[in-house]
Write a protein that holds these residues in place. Sequence first.
Motif, short mmCIF file in Angstrom:
data_model
loop_
_atom_site.label_atom_id
_atom_site.label_comp_id
_atom_site.label_asym_id
_atom_site.label_seq_id
_atom_site.Cartn_x
_atom_site.Cartn_y
_atom_site.Cartn_z
N HIS A 1 21.45 116.62 148.34
CA HIS A 1 21.10 117.73 149.24
C HIS A 1 22.30 118.65 149.36
N ILE A 2 22.10 119.94 148.98
CA ILE A 2 23.11 120.97 149.20
C ILE A 2 22.50 121.99 150.16
N GLY A 3 23.15 122.19 151.30
CA GLY A 3 22.65 123.15 152.27
C GLY A 3 22.94 124.58 151.85
N ASP A 4 24.16 124.85 151.42
CA ASP A 4 24.60 126.16 150.96
C ASP A 4 25.72 125.96 149.95
N THR A 5 25.76 126.79 148.93
CA THR A 5 26.89 126.76 148.01
C THR A 5 26.88 127.99 147.13
N GLY A 6 28.07 128.44 146.74
CA GLY A 6 28.19 129.35 145.62
C GLY A 6 28.22 128.55 144.34
N TRP A 7 27.96 129.22 143.23
CA TRP A 7 27.91 128.54 141.93
C TRP A 7 29.27 127.94 141.57
N HIS A 8 30.35 128.69 141.73
CA HIS A 8 31.71 128.16 141.59
C HIS A 8 31.90 127.52 140.21
N ASP A 9 31.41 128.21 139.16
CA ASP A 9 31.52 127.72 137.78
C ASP A 9 30.90 126.34 137.61
N GLY A 10 29.93 125.99 138.44
CA GLY A 10 29.23 124.72 138.31
C GLY A 10 29.95 123.53 138.90
N ARG A 11 31.10 123.74 139.53
CA ARG A 11 31.88 122.61 140.01
C ARG A 11 31.17 121.76 141.09
N ARG B 1 20.77 126.41 136.67
CA ARG B 1 21.93 125.90 135.96
C ARG B 1 22.51 124.69 136.67
N GLY B 2 22.45 124.68 138.00
CA GLY B 2 22.90 123.51 138.75
C GLY B 2 22.07 122.28 138.46
N LEU B 3 20.75 122.47 138.39
CA LEU B 3 19.86 121.37 138.01
C LEU B 3 20.27 120.78 136.67
N LEU B 4 20.54 121.64 135.70
CA LEU B 4 20.92 121.17 134.37
C LEU B 4 22.30 120.53 134.38
N PRO C 1 19.63 125.20 147.38
CA PRO C 1 19.34 126.52 147.93
C PRO C 1 19.05 127.52 146.82
N ILE C 2 18.07 128.42 147.06
CA ILE C 2 17.72 129.43 146.08
C ILE C 2 17.65 130.83 146.69
N GLY C 3 17.95 130.98 147.97
CA GLY C 3 17.79 132.27 148.64
C GLY C 3 19.04 132.76 149.31
N GLN D 1 29.32 132.62 148.06
CA GLN D 1 28.86 131.67 149.07
C GLN D 1 27.43 131.20 148.90
N HIS D 2 26.59 132.00 148.20
CA HIS D 2 25.18 131.65 148.02
C HIS D 2 24.78 131.83 146.57
N GLN D 3 24.42 130.75 145.91
CA GLN D 3 23.94 130.86 144.53
C GLN D 3 22.57 131.54 144.51
N ASN D 4 22.24 132.15 143.37
CA ASN D 4 20.91 132.73 143.20
C ASN D 4 20.01 131.75 142.45
N PRO D 5 18.73 132.06 142.26
CA PRO D 5 17.83 131.09 141.61
C PRO D 5 18.26 130.70 140.21
#
Length: 343
Positions: A238-248, A284-287, A262-264, A275-279
């Motif tokens: 479970h991730i409440g909020d995150t930026g992509w941060h190069d996938g780290r 990419r996070g899933l992968l 999060p997707i919104g 601070q907020h990744q996009n869909p």
Amino acid sequence: MLGLGAAAGAAAGTAGCAVQPRGANPYYDGPVSDHFDGLRFFNPGGESTERDLGAILRWQFGGNRARWPDAVAVDAVRPAAAVDDLRVIMVGHATLLIQVAGRNILTDPVWSRRVSPVSFAGPARVTAPGIAFADLPRIDAVLLSHNHYDHLDVDTLARLHAAYGMPILTTLGNDAIVREAVPDADLRVGDWGDALEAAGFRVLVRPCHHWSARGTRDRRMALWAAFVVETPRGRILHIGDTGWHDGRPYRGLGPLRLAVLPIGAYKPRWFMRAQHQNPEEAVRGLLECGAAHAVGHHWGTFQLTDEPREEPPAKLREALAQHGVAEERFRALAPGAWWDVPA
């Protein structure tokens, strides 16, 4: 207005927030680490989440905010008392009921009408909760990712504590905020890399790329995190909020049956990206983390940023097609929708 969190990364309400003296952390007093400088927490490396007043005003008066409907109908659901395998029900925004191996877990629970320090202003619901509070089953644990008002709602936590007395798992500093409102709460607190226990499960506290604040003077004084719940029916992120941060935030998590991502709240990108990744980044996070399935949240309940209400699920479908991922693997659930996650 600062401190409403997911909304603006910097543009939310200050009313009712105590002003703290400079140099004092009201929530946490602990040793310096690779993500705590003795006063504030920070994201090691990567893009800064800090935004100055000029950037905030540029965004707020940019005139690019989509108009959302005032209300969207919801078909609320009454959950089963327990589920032997794994079922996820969307309540709204970042609040989900995860029913797994006979236990019931809530993420970032918010049943309040507004996500704000005051009851008369701030982002209001356009969707009712997908589960009426009175219809909740026994709650065995709460995961509390960080202290922004759209994730940490003390009124809801007080109601849940009075009804169930369940443990609340959170990170450094957030316990002080909850304790002030719910003095006898069962709080279990961890730093990045720690393991907590609740509902018979081991819960790992993991880094993500975000920030925290409840007012104008407490920015990054409490920690934010993701959680990996280890259950007999598989591991759940479970991730409440995150930026992509190069996938780290997604690296080194091991096999996962389900990722709750999060997707919104991602536009404008120049302001929200850190601070907020996009869909597309969520896909990419899933992968990156190798999850078998994912649920998209953090969309469609509170208007926090500029994108149209229905854009995140549409962009998610586009990103899944772009990356060759079946739509059945990653679902953006509306409030009241539920999913029996495949084994």
